[in-house]
Design an enzyme around this catalytic site. Structure first.
Site, PDB file in Angstrom:
ATOM      1  N   ALA A 195       0.814  -1.220   0.000  1.00  0.00           N
ATOM      2  CA  ALA A 195       0.000   0.000   0.000  1.00  0.00           C
ATOM      3  C   ALA A 195       0.844   1.264   0.000  1.00  0.00           C
ATOM      4  O   ALA A 195       0.314   2.369  -0.033  1.00  0.00           O
ATOM      5  CB  ALA A 195      -0.925   0.006   1.212  1.00  0.00           C
TER       6      ALA A 195
ATOM      7  N   GLN B 203      -5.926  -0.179   2.606  1.00  0.00           N
ATOM      8  CA  GLN B 203      -5.483   0.736   3.658  1.00  0.00           C
ATOM      9  C   GLN B 203      -5.756   2.158   3.161  1.00  0.00           C
ATOM     10  O   GLN B 203      -5.215   2.565   2.132  1.00  0.00           O
ATOM     11  CB  GLN B 203      -3.987   0.532   3.918  1.00  0.00           C
ATOM     12  CG  GLN B 203      -3.478   1.254   5.136  1.00  0.00           C
ATOM     13  CD  GLN B 203      -1.956   1.214   5.246  1.00  0.00           C
ATOM     14  OE1 GLN B 203      -1.255   0.932   4.278  1.00  0.00           O
ATOM     15  NE2 GLN B 203      -1.451   1.513   6.418  1.00  0.00           N
TER      16      GLN B 203
ATOM     17  N   GLY C  59       1.350   3.336   8.367  1.00  0.00           N
ATOM     18  CA  GLY C  59       2.414   2.485   8.886  1.00  0.00           C
ATOM     19  C   GLY C  59       2.146   1.009   8.651  1.00  0.00           C
ATOM     20  O   GLY C  59       1.034   0.600   8.295  1.00  0.00           O
TER      21      GLY C  59
ATOM     22  N   GLY D 244      17.387  -1.943  11.162  1.00  0.00           N
ATOM     23  CA  GLY D 244      16.909  -2.515  12.402  1.00  0.00           C
ATOM     24  C   GLY D 244      17.742  -3.769  12.629  1.00  0.00           C
ATOM     25  O   GLY D 244      17.848  -4.609  11.730  1.00  0.00           O
TER      26      GLY D 244
ATOM     27  N   HIS E 292      17.276   5.999 -32.542  1.00  0.00           N
ATOM     28  CA  HIS E 292      18.508   5.964 -33.326  1.00  0.00           C
ATOM     29  C   HIS E 292      19.634   6.723 -32.642  1.00  0.00           C
ATOM     30  O   HIS E 292      19.414   7.734 -31.996  1.00  0.00           O
ATOM     31  CB  HIS E 292      18.346   6.557 -34.739  1.00  0.00           C
ATOM     32  CG  HIS E 292      17.009   7.095 -35.047  1.00  0.00           C
ATOM     33  ND1 HIS E 292      16.259   6.649 -36.124  1.00  0.00           N
ATOM     34  CD2 HIS E 292      16.230   8.010 -34.429  1.00  0.00           C
ATOM     35  CE1 HIS E 292      15.111   7.282 -36.139  1.00  0.00           C
ATOM     36  NE2 HIS E 292      15.061   8.105 -35.133  1.00  0.00           N
TER      37      HIS E 292
HETATM   38  P1  TTP Z   1       8.217   1.714   3.024  1.00  0.00           P
HETATM   39  O1  TTP Z   1       9.280   1.272   2.070  1.00  0.00           O
HETATM   40  O2  TTP Z   1       8.614   2.280   4.327  1.00  0.00           O
HETATM   41  O3  TTP Z   1       7.267   2.769   2.308  1.00  0.00           O
HETATM   42  P2  TTP Z   1       6.914   2.929   0.787  1.00  0.00           P
HETATM   43  O4  TTP Z   1       6.903   1.610   0.086  1.00  0.00           O
HETATM   44  O5  TTP Z   1       5.674   3.730   0.666  1.00  0.00           O
HETATM   45  O6  TTP Z   1       8.116   3.767   0.190  1.00  0.00           O
HETATM   46  P3  TTP Z   1       8.591   5.272   0.519  1.00  0.00           P
HETATM   47  O7  TTP Z   1       9.202   5.231   1.873  1.00  0.00           O
HETATM   48  O8  TTP Z   1       9.581   5.527  -0.567  1.00  0.00           O
HETATM   49  O9  TTP Z   1       7.404   6.194   0.404  1.00  0.00           O
HETATM   50  O10 TTP Z   1       7.210   0.537   3.325  1.00  0.00           O
HETATM   51  C1  TTP Z   1       7.594  -0.796   3.594  1.00  0.00           C
HETATM   52  C2  TTP Z   1       6.546  -1.712   3.065  1.00  0.00           C
HETATM   53  O11 TTP Z   1       5.304  -1.537   3.732  1.00  0.00           O
HETATM   54  C3  TTP Z   1       6.262  -1.508   1.620  1.00  0.00           C
HETATM   55  O12 TTP Z   1       6.023  -2.782   1.076  1.00  0.00           O
HETATM   56  C4  TTP Z   1       4.993  -0.666   1.619  1.00  0.00           C
HETATM   57  C5  TTP Z   1       4.289  -1.115   2.858  1.00  0.00           C
HETATM   58  N1  TTP Z   1       3.499  -0.103   3.557  1.00  0.00           N
HETATM   59  C6  TTP Z   1       2.131  -0.224   3.599  1.00  0.00           C
HETATM   60  O13 TTP Z   1       1.553  -1.146   3.016  1.00  0.00           O
HETATM   61  N2  TTP Z   1       1.421   0.698   4.314  1.00  0.00           N
HETATM   62  C7  TTP Z   1       2.010   1.721   4.979  1.00  0.00           C
HETATM   63  O14 TTP Z   1       1.303   2.506   5.629  1.00  0.00           O
HETATM   64  C8  TTP Z   1       3.431   1.842   4.913  1.00  0.00           C
HETATM   65  C9  TTP Z   1       4.130   2.968   5.621  1.00  0.00           C
HETATM   66  C10 TTP Z   1       4.132   0.908   4.209  1.00  0.00           C
END
Ligand code: TTP
Length: 393
Positions: free
Chosen positions: A8, A78, A83, A135, A308
């Site tokens: 998402a 979502q 998050g 982490g 080209h």
């Molecule tokens: P991130 O890599 O932190 O977020 P993103 O994919 O949107 O990229 P950016 O930081 O460049 O904006 O997310 C980690 C994974 O979790 C990724 O697969 C997307 C997913 N995610 C969600 O599904 N919902 C959320 O609210 C967030 C923050 C992340």
């Protein structure tokens, strides 16, 4: 076991490639990025998915539909990018037992996912040289004691690889407080799980988080390299093709073309005459590479045209990008320093000596345009003939 796959996110670090395409749908070899996550999970034995979608969700739902390789896919939407814990919480109605959580923008090795599924509460980890950027797992024997975010003194070199198996009870622990960066994070759910259960660390041989454009190139290098040679398209007898090259059915490779694998030429694409394609390159569906063009270690998305007399190196060209004749990409700085790129308004090092340009969908260059290393152009941007482009636009 069911797997919740998080797809998402908005992919802000991947802009401008994610202006209209969600990051999980960006091409990696012959399929979208998230398809690799799903396939690794299917190979590991996952028998049902909950795909959490949000940003540009229609593209994901339309592509995958109700199942992949016979494994059912449920969708949870979502509404706000609040998050990763919040994302898993949207999938709660589908959870009825231990469940896996995977990131839809990560590439995993499927054997390790299999081990993860068998290990009960578990977390995937990858050995890294610079744990302070991740982490980090603190372990005691075969048990995770805690996860420390970006520690100055890392307790191990095992980084959290964004793959988890949670016990059923964890579905009730998803309401976690906001973190410092204002998100509800799955790592807080993991912390609770680590307190209550023996959580096993599962070390993966290979893993990648695809967050920024050059990581899309690296993801393609990985997955193009895993494909076996297959020339199903219309390939001229005069073409010289070496290494693991896939020319899909419906693709054309004309006379005088040299392709050094790994490379994939997707259905409907045409290459040549007299073109040179090398070093982990993806030529997308209906893309076209013409006479006296060299493409090296690059991704050309669907419909991109380099007609080209052009050079494209270490670059990502979005859908329907069109290069005027003689457009040249510079992919190396004269001072040999790593190429920089602007991510969310900040200049960062790509840590690559060779990196070219990132062009959003629909960019058109005038003839003889020169593009500096690390330049990105937004959707439908144009350049004039002979222009030297040093800055993003
Ligand atoms: P991130 O890599 O932190 O977020 P993103 O994919 O949107 O990229 P950016 O930081 O460049 O904006 O997310 C980690 C994974 O979790 C990724 O697969 C997307 C997913 N995610 C969600 O599904 N919902 C959320 O609210 C967030 C923050 C992340």
């Amino acid at each position: 076991m069911k797997a919740v796959v998080l797809a998402a996110g908005e992919g802000t670090r991947m802009r401008p490639l994610t202006a209209t395409v969600p990051k999980p749908m960006l091409p990696v070899a012959d399929r979208p990025l998230v398809a690799h996550t799903l396939d690794a999970a299917i190979d590991a034995g996952v028998d049902e998915f909950v795909l959490v979608v949000g940003y540009e969700s229609d593209a994901v739902v339309e592509h995958f539909g109700e199942s992949r390789r016979g494994v059912p896919i449920n969708y949870a939407t979502q509404t706000e990018r609040a998050g990763t814990a919040d994302a898993v919480a949207t999938a709660r109605e589908y959870l009825d037992g231990p469940f896996a959580v995977l990131n839809g923008d990560n590439l995993y090795d499927s054997a390790a996912i299999g081990q993860l599924l068998e290990s009960g509460p578990a977390i995937g980890a990858i050995e890294v040289a610079n744990p302070s950027n991740y982490g980090v797992l603190e372990t005691a024997g075969e048990r995770v004691e805690s996860i420390v975010e970006k520690p100055a003194k890392p307790p191990t070199n095992l980084a959290n690889a964004g793959a988890y198996v949670f016990p059923e009870e964890a579905a009730g622990w998803l309401e976690v407080p906001e973190s410092e960066r204002g998100e509800h994070e799955i790592t807080d759910v993991l912390a609770k799980t680590v307190d209550e259960y023996a959580v096993t660390p599962v070390v993966m041989d290979r893993w990648m988080d695809v967050g920024r454009p050059w990581e899309l190139l690296e993801a393609n290098e990985w997955k193009l390299g895993e494909r076996d040679r297959r020339l199903a398209g219309d390939v001229s007898d005069d073409a010289k093709i070496t290494g693991d090259v896939v020319v899909e059915e419906g693709a054309t490779v004309e006379s005088g073309v040299v392709i050094e694998g790994p490379a994939t030429i997707r259905a409907g694409a045409s290459v040549g005459p007299n073109a040179y394609v090398r070093g982990a390159t993806l030529i997308g569906e209906e893309a076209s590479v013409g006479h006296a063009v060299e493409i090296k270690n690059s991704v050309l998305m669907a419909g991109a045209t380099v007609g080209h007399l052009s050079y494209v190196g270490d670059s990502v060209l979005g859908r329907d990008v069109n290069f005027g004749a003689g457009t040249t990409v510079a992919n190396l700085r004269h001072d040999d320093e790593p190429v920089e790129f602007t991510v969310k308004g900040k200049r960062v090092s790509t840590e690559r000596r060779k990196f070219g340009v990132v062009l959003a969908d629909g960019v058109k260059t005038g003839i003889n345009t020169s593009l500096y290393p690390g330049v990105k152009l937004s959707q439908n941007a144009t350049t004039t003939p002979g222009e030297v482009v040093e800055r993003d636009r």
